[in-house]
Motif scaffolding. Structure first.
Motif, PDB file in Angstrom:
ATOM      1  N   ARG A  45       0.842  -1.209   0.000  1.00  0.00           N
ATOM      2  CA  ARG A  45       0.000   0.000   0.000  1.00  0.00           C
ATOM      3  C   ARG A  45       0.871   1.251   0.000  1.00  0.00           C
ATOM      4  NH1 ARG A  45      -5.277   1.101   0.756  1.00  0.00           N
ATOM      5  NH2 ARG A  45      -5.883   3.064   1.739  1.00  0.00           N
ATOM      6  N   GLN A  46       1.980   1.230   0.721  1.00  0.00           N
ATOM      7  CA  GLN A  46       2.905   2.366   0.728  1.00  0.00           C
ATOM      8  C   GLN A  46       3.506   2.584  -0.652  1.00  0.00           C
ATOM      9  OE1 GLN A  46       5.620   1.272   3.863  1.00  0.00           O
ATOM     10  NE2 GLN A  46       3.964   1.214   5.386  1.00  0.00           N
ATOM     11  N   PHE A  47       3.801   1.494  -1.335  1.00  0.00           N
ATOM     12  CA  PHE A  47       4.289   1.586  -2.720  1.00  0.00           C
ATOM     13  C   PHE A  47       3.246   2.254  -3.608  1.00  0.00           C
ATOM     14  CE2 PHE A  47       3.996  -0.542  -6.888  1.00  0.00           C
ATOM     15  CZ  PHE A  47       5.205  -0.128  -7.456  1.00  0.00           C
ATOM     16  N   LEU A  48       1.989   1.843  -3.447  1.00  0.00           N
ATOM     17  CA  LEU A  48       0.902   2.461  -4.232  1.00  0.00           C
ATOM     18  C   LEU A  48       0.743   3.936  -3.900  1.00  0.00           C
ATOM     19  CD1 LEU A  48      -1.879  -0.296  -3.958  1.00  0.00           C
ATOM     20  CD2 LEU A  48      -0.386   0.162  -5.916  1.00  0.00           C
ATOM     21  N   LEU A  49       0.852   4.276  -2.613  1.00  0.00           N
ATOM     22  CA  LEU A  49       0.699   5.668  -2.205  1.00  0.00           C
ATOM     23  C   LEU A  49       1.791   6.538  -2.811  1.00  0.00           C
ATOM     24  CD1 LEU A  49      -0.803   7.774  -0.551  1.00  0.00           C
ATOM     25  CD2 LEU A  49       0.586   7.138   1.431  1.00  0.00           C
ATOM     26  N   ARG A  50       3.027   6.038  -2.814  1.00  0.00           N
ATOM     27  CA  ARG A  50       4.122   6.800  -3.461  1.00  0.00           C
ATOM     28  C   ARG A  50       3.802   7.045  -4.932  1.00  0.00           C
ATOM     29  NH1 ARG A  50       7.366   3.357  -0.393  1.00  0.00           N
ATOM     30  NH2 ARG A  50       7.833   2.018  -2.168  1.00  0.00           N
ATOM     31  N   LYS A  51       3.289   6.026  -5.596  1.00  0.00           N
ATOM     32  CA  LYS A  51       2.930   6.160  -7.007  1.00  0.00           C
ATOM     33  C   LYS A  51       1.820   7.192  -7.201  1.00  0.00           C
ATOM     34  CE  LYS A  51       5.485   3.392  -9.485  1.00  0.00           C
ATOM     35  NZ  LYS A  51       6.286   3.949 -10.615  1.00  0.00           N
ATOM     36  N   LEU A  52       0.821   7.152  -6.346  1.00  0.00           N
ATOM     37  CA  LEU A  52      -0.317   8.067  -6.473  1.00  0.00           C
ATOM     38  C   LEU A  52       0.077   9.505  -6.154  1.00  0.00           C
ATOM     39  CD1 LEU A  52      -3.033   5.784  -4.856  1.00  0.00           C
ATOM     40  CD2 LEU A  52      -3.112   6.685  -7.198  1.00  0.00           C
ATOM     41  N   LEU A  53       0.986   9.687  -5.206  1.00  0.00           N
ATOM     42  CA  LEU A  53       1.403  11.034  -4.826  1.00  0.00           C
ATOM     43  C   LEU A  53       2.164  11.746  -5.941  1.00  0.00           C
ATOM     44  CD1 LEU A  53       2.466  10.550  -1.093  1.00  0.00           C
ATOM     45  CD2 LEU A  53       0.724  12.128  -1.938  1.00  0.00           C
ATOM     46  N   VAL A  54       2.876  11.002  -6.749  1.00  0.00           N
ATOM     47  CA  VAL A  54       3.711  11.635  -7.793  1.00  0.00           C
ATOM     48  C   VAL A  54       3.139  11.408  -9.187  1.00  0.00           C
ATOM     49  CG1 VAL A  54       5.772  11.384  -6.368  1.00  0.00           C
ATOM     50  CG2 VAL A  54       5.239   9.618  -8.035  1.00  0.00           C
ATOM     51  N   GLN A  55       1.910  10.897  -9.266  1.00  0.00           N
ATOM     52  CA  GLN A  55       1.309  10.603 -10.561  1.00  0.00           C
ATOM     53  C   GLN A  55       1.081  11.883 -11.354  1.00  0.00           C
ATOM     54  OE1 GLN A  55       0.514   7.760 -13.242  1.00  0.00           O
ATOM     55  NE2 GLN A  55       1.149   7.407 -11.141  1.00  0.00           N
ATOM     56  N   LYS A  56       1.460  11.855 -12.623  1.00  0.00           N
ATOM     57  CA  LYS A  56       1.260  13.000 -13.506  1.00  0.00           C
ATOM     58  C   LYS A  56       0.122  12.702 -14.477  1.00  0.00           C
ATOM     59  CE  LYS A  56       6.106  14.479 -13.405  1.00  0.00           C
ATOM     60  NZ  LYS A  56       7.329  14.714 -14.216  1.00  0.00           N
ATOM     61  N   GLN A  57      -0.480  13.765 -14.937  1.00  0.00           N
ATOM     62  CA  GLN A  57      -1.563  13.609 -15.901  1.00  0.00           C
ATOM     63  C   GLN A  57      -0.979  13.219 -17.256  1.00  0.00           C
ATOM     64  OE1 GLN A  57      -4.480  16.808 -15.923  1.00  0.00           O
ATOM     65  NE2 GLN A  57      -4.842  16.461 -18.096  1.00  0.00           N
ATOM     66  N   HIS A  58      -1.410  12.073 -17.762  1.00  0.00           N
ATOM     67  CA  HIS A  58      -0.911  11.598 -19.055  1.00  0.00           C
ATOM     68  C   HIS A  58      -1.478  12.473 -20.173  1.00  0.00           C
ATOM     69  CE1 HIS A  58      -0.283   8.841 -22.489  1.00  0.00           C
ATOM     70  NE2 HIS A  58       0.733   8.392 -21.758  1.00  0.00           N
ATOM     71  N   PRO A  59      -0.659  12.733 -21.228  1.00  0.00           N
ATOM     72  CA  PRO A  59      -1.136  13.583 -22.331  1.00  0.00           C
ATOM     73  C   PRO A  59      -2.457  13.102 -22.945  1.00  0.00           C
ATOM     74  CG  PRO A  59       1.214  13.194 -22.534  1.00  0.00           C
ATOM     75  CD  PRO A  59       0.747  12.343 -21.404  1.00  0.00           C
ATOM     76  N   LYS A  60      -2.665  11.773 -22.952  1.00  0.00           N
ATOM     77  CA  LYS A  60      -3.883  11.224 -23.545  1.00  0.00           C
ATOM     78  C   LYS A  60      -5.051  11.209 -22.564  1.00  0.00           C
ATOM     79  CE  LYS A  60      -1.555   8.268 -26.936  1.00  0.00           C
ATOM     80  NZ  LYS A  60      -1.391   6.878 -27.445  1.00  0.00           N
ATOM     81  N   GLN A  61      -4.760  11.543 -21.302  1.00  0.00           N
ATOM     82  CA  GLN A  61      -5.815  11.566 -20.292  1.00  0.00           C
ATOM     83  C   GLN A  61      -6.526  12.908 -20.299  1.00  0.00           C
ATOM     84  OE1 GLN A  61      -3.968  10.503 -16.541  1.00  0.00           O
ATOM     85  NE2 GLN A  61      -5.343   8.770 -16.348  1.00  0.00           N
ATOM     86  N   PRO A  62      -7.852  12.913 -20.230  1.00  0.00           N
ATOM     87  CA  PRO A  62      -8.565  14.199 -20.144  1.00  0.00           C
ATOM     88  C   PRO A  62      -8.391  14.822 -18.767  1.00  0.00           C
ATOM     89  CG  PRO A  62     -10.099  12.373 -19.917  1.00  0.00           C
ATOM     90  CD  PRO A  62      -8.751  11.770 -20.236  1.00  0.00           C
ATOM     91  N   ILE A  63      -8.740  16.086 -18.647  1.00  0.00           N
ATOM     92  CA  ILE A  63      -8.721  16.752 -17.345  1.00  0.00           C
ATOM     93  C   ILE A  63      -9.701  16.016 -16.427  1.00  0.00           C
ATOM     94  CG2 ILE A  63      -9.261  18.904 -16.143  1.00  0.00           C
ATOM     95  CD1 ILE A  63      -8.460  20.381 -18.691  1.00  0.00           C
ATOM     96  N   PRO A  64      -9.334  15.791 -15.159  1.00  0.00           N
ATOM     97  CA  PRO A  64     -10.229  15.056 -14.249  1.00  0.00           C
ATOM     98  C   PRO A  64     -11.624  15.654 -14.238  1.00  0.00           C
ATOM     99  CG  PRO A  64      -8.107  15.458 -13.202  1.00  0.00           C
ATOM    100  CD  PRO A  64      -8.091  16.203 -14.493  1.00  0.00           C
ATOM    101  N   PRO A  65     -12.663  14.825 -14.356  1.00  0.00           N
ATOM    102  CA  PRO A  65     -14.041  15.333 -14.321  1.00  0.00           C
ATOM    103  C   PRO A  65     -14.324  16.105 -13.042  1.00  0.00           C
ATOM    104  CG  PRO A  65     -13.980  13.028 -15.005  1.00  0.00           C
ATOM    105  CD  PRO A  65     -12.600  13.378 -14.553  1.00  0.00           C
ATOM    106  N   ALA A  66     -15.256  17.031 -13.120  1.00  0.00           N
ATOM    107  CA  ALA A  66     -15.560  17.902 -11.983  1.00  0.00           C
ATOM    108  C   ALA A  66     -16.021  17.110 -10.764  1.00  0.00           C
ATOM    109  CB  ALA A  66     -16.630  18.910 -12.383  1.00  0.00           C
ATOM    110  N   GLU A  67     -16.806  16.032 -10.999  1.00  0.00           N
ATOM    111  CA  GLU A  67     -17.312  15.263  -9.855  1.00  0.00           C
ATOM    112  C   GLU A  67     -16.189  14.539  -9.112  1.00  0.00           C
ATOM    113  OE1 GLU A  67     -18.152  12.804 -13.628  1.00  0.00           O
ATOM    114  OE2 GLU A  67     -18.294  14.900 -12.961  1.00  0.00           O
TER     115      GLU A  67
END
Length: 427
Positions: free
Chosen positions: A228-250
């Motif tokens: 879980r700590q490994f996942l948290l490190r990944k989530l904390l530094v995750q960047k928005q991928h060019p092919k990913q849309p802007i996060p939905p408002a909800e």
């Protein structure tokens, strides 16, 4: 090991081999206690499970071990099918011998063994030997070979790798604190990151939810919390991928609400999250002055931070329900280290950088900075005061009811942020 004469060995091996070939849904292997009965086969096959009578284990293993060892030492040739059968018996009974796995590697390379069938065989062996490093090492070798080659894939690469999550879950259930299984899962996730970059964030979120379910029902399994700590490190530094849309408002609203729920623990945090931009919220949370930073995606950074606050609250819930479990308090230590890292990272870069979350740097900062320096560095930011208030409440709740050797007291004694002489609430 001395030569043992066991005339029935080849017949038993043939029976085992036939079961593996005829039952594509075979899931497990085990040894059951039974005395020698010359009129009954020691091989049992029922309901997708393969069993072997205990009386024949030692002579059978001696038979295959001696023949394989003689084969390696004498360099004489044997029929490949016969050697593969010997290896099958040897590794079912004792999968910790690296030499035998290396021999199977050679048969895979020259096309005598199918990688897909090898993965199935490994799952069966893993059922009985769930914490065998050699099995996981061989699985990774097969996966990399199949991904590199491509011709042995009967499904797409993502499906192949996702199936490994089921294998590791089975192994972790079969053997608690199974560090080899969770390490294998990390390696598989890294493979997915390189192969499915545009969909990786979705995969990571699914793994985070699965980790929440696992930790909620395995509160003493620190290997699961380490993942879980490994996942948290990944989530904390995750960047928005060019092919990913802007996060939905909800989604953005929901993740901001998680941060808000974390911060309102301290009544002095009276800023309004809902009416501010993501940039303004982050600057207030970390108590830094606004600065023009081209390229910084504040929406994604805010979402990343929400996973840390979510994990803090989840950890608190588990500790309040099960205060005597050391794995929960040790995980709390990690949340302290990551808190210092994310504060430093945002102060310097207005985002969370991977290099700031390297354990040595966290530990160095945590050990070498005095209490005063830490207060000066992070004092009065809403994130700090909220985290301190939550830690203090945990400490006050559990210290009065715990023994001197209790994990809660050890955490309280060692946790710098929870033992500030002049608490941040009084500032």
């Amino acid at each position: 090991m001395q030569e043992d004469v066991f005339p029935a060995a080849e017949k038993i091996l043939s029976e085992i081999e036939n079961v593996l070939k005829k039952d594509p849904n075979l899931e497990s292997f085990g040894i059951f206690p039974a005395e020698d009965n010359e009129n009954k086969s020691p091989v049992l096959h029922e309901e997708n499970a393969l069993g072997l009578a205990s009386w024949c284990v030692k002579p059978l293993y001696c038979h295959v071990y001696n023949r394989l060892l003689n084969l390696r030492q004498s360099y004489h040739r044997e029929e490949p099918a016969l050697v593969i059968r010997w290896l099958l018996g040897a590794l079912l009974l004792n999968p910790d011998v690296t030499t035998f796995w290396n021999m199977r590697r050679e048969f895979v390379k020259n096309g005598r063994l199918n990688p897909q069938e090898e993965l199935r065989f490994l799952s069966i062996v893993l059922y009985d030997k769930a914490k065998c490093f050699e099995i996981f090492s061989y699985r990774r070798w097969l996966l990399k070979l199949m991904l590199m080659d491509g011709k042995d894939l009967t499904s797409d690469a993502e499906t192949l790798l996702r199936n490994e999550f089921q294998v590791t879950s089975m192994a972790a259930e079969r053997y608690k604190n199974n560090s080899h299984a969770w390490s294998h899962r990390q390696q598989v996730l890294l493979m997915l990151e390189s192969l499915c970059a545009s969909r990786f964030y979705s995969i990571l979120e699914n793994e985070w939810e699965e980790s929440t379910r696992w930790c909620n029902s395995h509160i003493s399994d620190y290997s699961g919390f380490s993942y879980r700590q490994f996942l948290l490190r990944k989530l904390l530094v995750q960047k928005q991928h060019p092919k990913q849309p802007i996060p939905p408002a909800e989604i953005l609203t929901r993740r901001r609400e998680i941060i808000n729920n974390f911060c309102v623990k301290n009544k002095n945090n009276n800023y309004i999250l809902h009416d501010a931009t993501c940039e303004q919220v982050l600057n207030v949370l970390h108590k830094v002055n606004p600065k023009e930073c081209p390229g910084v995606k504040y929406e994604q950074t805010l979402i990343n931070l929400s996973y840390w606050t979510e994990d803090c609250m989840f950890n608190e819930e588990l500790i309040n329900m099960f205060p005597g479990h050391e794995a929960l308090w040790n995980h709390r230590h990690y949340l302290v280290y990551s808190f210092i890292a994310l504060q430093n990272s945002y102060k310097n870069f207005y985002s969370y950088k991977p290099e700031c979350f390297e354990p040595p740097r966290n530990l160095e900062l945590f050990r070498n900075n005095s209490t005063v320096e830490l207060v000066e560095k992070f004092s009065q930011s809403p994130l700090t005061t909220a985290f301190w208030a939550r830690n203090k409440e945990l400490n006050d709740t559990h210290k009065s009811t715990s023994r001197d050797d209790d994990p809660a007291n050890r955490f309280i004694t060692r946790n710098v942020l929870c033992n500030l002489k002049n608490g941040l609430q009084n500032k």
